[in-house]
Design an enzyme around this catalytic site. Sequence first.
Site, PDB file in Angstrom:
ATOM      1  N   TYR A 144       8.126   6.959-123.899  1.00 34.08           N
ATOM      2  CA  TYR A 144       8.529   8.318-124.298  1.00 34.08           C
ATOM      3  C   TYR A 144       9.958   8.265-124.797  1.00 34.08           C
ATOM      4  O   TYR A 144      10.812   7.670-124.150  1.00 34.08           O
ATOM      5  CB  TYR A 144       8.426   9.260-123.092  1.00 34.08           C
ATOM      6  CG  TYR A 144       8.851  10.697-123.350  1.00 34.08           C
ATOM      7  CD1 TYR A 144       9.999  11.214-122.760  1.00 34.08           C
ATOM      8  CD2 TYR A 144       8.110  11.526-124.176  1.00 34.08           C
ATOM      9  CE1 TYR A 144      10.392  12.532-122.982  1.00 34.08           C
ATOM     10  CE2 TYR A 144       8.492  12.846-124.402  1.00 34.08           C
ATOM     11  CZ  TYR A 144       9.643  13.344-123.810  1.00 34.08           C
ATOM     12  OH  TYR A 144      10.036  14.641-124.041  1.00 34.08           O
ATOM     13  N   ASP A 239      15.665   2.099-126.474  1.00 32.73           N
ATOM     14  CA  ASP A 239      15.846   3.444-125.925  1.00 32.73           C
ATOM     15  C   ASP A 239      16.316   3.271-124.481  1.00 32.73           C
ATOM     16  O   ASP A 239      15.523   3.042-123.580  1.00 32.73           O
ATOM     17  CB  ASP A 239      14.526   4.229-125.996  1.00 32.73           C
ATOM     18  CG  ASP A 239      14.657   5.576-125.320  1.00 32.73           C
ATOM     19  OD1 ASP A 239      13.695   6.376-125.413  1.00 32.73           O
ATOM     20  OD2 ASP A 239      15.689   5.839-124.680  1.00 32.73           O
ATOM     21  N   LYS A 267      21.092  11.070-120.100  1.00 29.76           N
ATOM     22  CA  LYS A 267      21.071  11.068-118.632  1.00 29.76           C
ATOM     23  C   LYS A 267      22.412  10.690-117.989  1.00 29.76           C
ATOM     24  O   LYS A 267      23.359  11.466-118.009  1.00 29.76           O
ATOM     25  CB  LYS A 267      19.914  10.197-118.157  1.00 29.76           C
ATOM     26  CG  LYS A 267      18.541  10.773-118.624  1.00 29.76           C
ATOM     27  CD  LYS A 267      17.389   9.960-118.146  1.00 29.76           C
ATOM     28  CE  LYS A 267      16.112  10.338-118.826  1.00 29.76           C
ATOM     29  NZ  LYS A 267      15.452  11.511-118.245  1.00 29.76           N
TER      30      LYS A 267
HETATM   31  P1  KE4 Z   1      15.786  14.222-123.146  1.00 30.99           P
HETATM   32  O1  KE4 Z   1      15.588  14.819-124.528  1.00 30.99           O
HETATM   33  O2  KE4 Z   1      14.793  14.764-122.146  1.00 30.99           O
HETATM   34  O3  KE4 Z   1      17.224  14.272-122.665  1.00 30.99           O
HETATM   35  O4  KE4 Z   1      15.492  12.630-123.274  1.00 30.99           O
HETATM   36  C1  KE4 Z   1      14.256  12.215-123.778  1.00 30.99           C
HETATM   37  C2  KE4 Z   1      13.977  10.817-123.279  1.00 30.99           C
HETATM   38  C3  KE4 Z   1      14.172   9.756-124.138  1.00 30.99           C
HETATM   39  N1  KE4 Z   1      13.937   8.478-123.749  1.00 30.99           N
HETATM   40  C4  KE4 Z   1      13.513   8.208-122.493  1.00 30.99           C
HETATM   41  C5  KE4 Z   1      13.264   6.787-122.103  1.00 30.99           C
HETATM   42  C6  KE4 Z   1      13.298   9.266-121.570  1.00 30.99           C
HETATM   43  O5  KE4 Z   1      12.841   8.982-120.326  1.00 30.99           O
HETATM   44  C7  KE4 Z   1      13.539  10.585-121.953  1.00 30.99           C
HETATM   45  C8  KE4 Z   1      13.319  11.762-121.028  1.00 30.99           C
HETATM   46  N2  KE4 Z   1      12.814  11.455-119.723  1.00 30.99           N
HETATM   47  C9  KE4 Z   1      12.033  12.477-119.083  1.00 30.99           C
HETATM   48  C10 KE4 Z   1      11.545  11.930-117.737  1.00 30.99           C
HETATM   49  N3  KE4 Z   1      10.592  10.901-117.901  1.00 30.99           N
HETATM   50  C11 KE4 Z   1      12.798  13.742-118.940  1.00 30.99           C
HETATM   51  C12 KE4 Z   1      12.170  14.753-118.006  1.00 30.99           C
HETATM   52  C13 KE4 Z   1      11.660  15.952-118.749  1.00 30.99           C
HETATM   53  O6  KE4 Z   1      11.036  15.778-119.824  1.00 30.99           O
HETATM   54  O7  KE4 Z   1      11.874  17.056-118.222  1.00 30.99           O
END
Ligand code: KE4
Length: 428
Positions: A144, A239, A267
């Site tokens: 993701y 990523d 994060k």
């Molecule tokens: P954000 O747009 O949510 O800040 O980041 C996206 C993203 C990008 N790359 C990786 C590897 C990520 O894990 C994420 C976001 N992680 C999720 C949890 N698996 C965020 C939680 C959510 O979607 O509320």
Amino acid sequence: MRYQRSSALYQAAQKVIPGGVNSPVRAFKAVGGTPIFVEKAKGAYLYDEDGNRLIDYISSWGPVILGHAFEPVIKAVIERAKLGTSFGMPTALETEIASLAVQMVPNIDKIRFVNSGTEACMSAIRLARGVTGREKIIKFAGCYHGHSDSFLIQAGSGAVTFGSPNSPGVTQGTAKDTLLAKYNDLESVAEIFKENENQIAAIIVEPVAGNMGCIPPKEGFLEGLRSFCDAQGTLLVFDEVMTGFRLAPGGAQEKLGVKADIITFGKVLGGGLPVGAFAAKNEIMQHLAPEGPVYQAGTLSGNPLAMAAGLAMLTELNKNPSIFSSLEAKTKTLHEGMESILLRKGMPFQINRFGSMISLHFTAEEVVDFETAALGNNDFFKKYFHGMLDEGIYLPPSAFESYFLNDALSMEDIYFTLKAFEKTINGF
Ligand code: KE4
């Protein structure tokens, strides 16, 4: 555990917010039950609106690696807020945190700050396409990279991995440029390159996957991607939104010794405030506006409050790198404790761990990619999630998430968690 107030708040939220939440995973759809509304948090503990104290194993999905309301971060944000919250003009503070990040992370000269991991990954792909003049990208099923259209793609029909949208609103036109490979399977990547010789702008990969549960790269997997990219003139995008500043000061590149061309962050970098970033050597970053033609922008990018929080966080991690080994040791203790309880119970399980990222899968099969992650018994997971919640342990409400430990967790918290784990598993 009582949840009257959370359920009342959930009812109210659903009247004015889609699904009552601002990010779907928070709605507990994968585990059932009422999402927990948190009132406040400190260190390793969440305090929900019903007055329950919960030991936190998501750490806001990674950001609060030093625990909630970490003093230096709070102080930095309060002090900075008194000077104004946003200017839409450059500040010296952005240069300070950028310089520290460039010092901590291998193979980068410059970094551009944005407001989320999604924005970071979306911008990194646009930059890779701009630099190479190519349109296609490769991603891995189960990884993701945020919710921008190019990433909301699932394995399409046919063996040749054509992507198809996995969300309404994503067009076929977008999907056709995202090709799907299998994580930890270099053969699936080779096939795509055979079909698309010298046409791939970038491979984007989670160097340690955290969105299928935790799935570490197999020996040689990342090195294999590196050599494909070198041979094909394709850019390798790590990523590191999850792994950056979590696995080591220099993230997965430092820990695994594989060089990426563009690295994305989020994060931890924001210390709990909205920050994302992407970074690379100057010969790539110079393509980015206003220096170069690849456009990318943001009203609140480099926002002083977020930069102040991020700088306080990075300063702490850079000053005390022993935090990483301390966190890893605590996660190892949790891992070993869970393993012995599950072995005594005699039920099928896999525990995947890398550094302070860990996940439990109720399956006998090794979990190495999205397909094997999907074999986990989700009924067991639901029972496990709620059993632990009833014991005061807050785990990610989905079997496809990694746990995120924070260094405010004490060994007593870990032993308390293992007692709760033993009671829950023995209740199966
Ligand atoms: P954000 O747009 O949510 O800040 O980041 C996206 C993203 C990008 N790359 C990786 C590897 C990520 O894990 C994420 C976001 N992680 C999720 C949890 N698996 C965020 C939680 C959510 O979607 O509320």
